[in-house]
Design an enzyme around this catalytic site. Sequence first.
Site: not given
Length: 309
Positions: A135, A185
């Site tokens: 992340d 992502r």
Amino acid sequence: MLRTALLAAARSPLARRTVERTPLAKPVVRRFVAGSSLREAVDVTSSLIADGRKVTLDHLGEDTTDSAQAAATVHAYERLLAELGSAGLSGGAEVSVKLSAVGQSLPKDGEKIALDNARLICEAAAAVGTTVTLDMEDHTTTDSTLGILGDLRVDFPSTGAVLQAYLRRTEQDCRDLSGAGSRVRLCKGAYKEPETVAYQDKADVDLSYVRCLKILMAGSGYPMIASHDPRLVAIAADVAEAAGRTPDTYEHQMLYGVRPDAQREIAAAGKTLRVYVPYGDQWYGYFMRRLAERPANVAFFLRSLATTS
């Protein structure tokens, strides 16, 4: 102004104590958080996979303050991955890891501790046939996170990256990470950032998102389109088609509890839809950023409090 206030509250210890002590908040939080326990997270994962979706799991925790806490987070991920493997779910589920949760922000040797800990999680993921996505957090950690990503990809080339379209640097980062085998992502971004490094206007962020999306789709990597915006989802389909992409060469990602009907529609259309599923006791910061992202989330929260009281 509401978004700014909510993001400030996400960093406020006083606001955190107030919300966490409010009994009415927890039932609402359950819309966006799978639960506090490993068992709850695995049960939600099993249900989503049975429904035709895939999953990425986030053991909630960030801004770790000591090495013991970082080690505990690593252990939680190792237990989670072992359970996914034994339950036969690792083919449809991966994990997402915040490096700040595994030591990145520690004052001494933080980057090395985070790299070593992330490597342990990657090893546990590889052992059950799945992978890890790192992340991205606020812009001060971007260079560190991408550096750790590069180190991990030497031994674990499928380790995924997250890039945030609201940062002015992200187009170049997309070019750098659009090569073969690179999983990226692309999201808009959920932290309060200064104008010097991030676009402030929603229209500018959306335009950046589309520019970044075109770079990733034109590359030879594996784009992961993290957006709930119906317009951007439709644009992504057009960009993928123009780039000659087949549905197995990219995926859509959405958050647990957000637009579940749209998630099912995308999966039913034969495309990969992966649900970002957070779980654990440290839900406050994550929850406040979800409220800040969409006014509809705030309205839902307030309505729920009103009807529960």
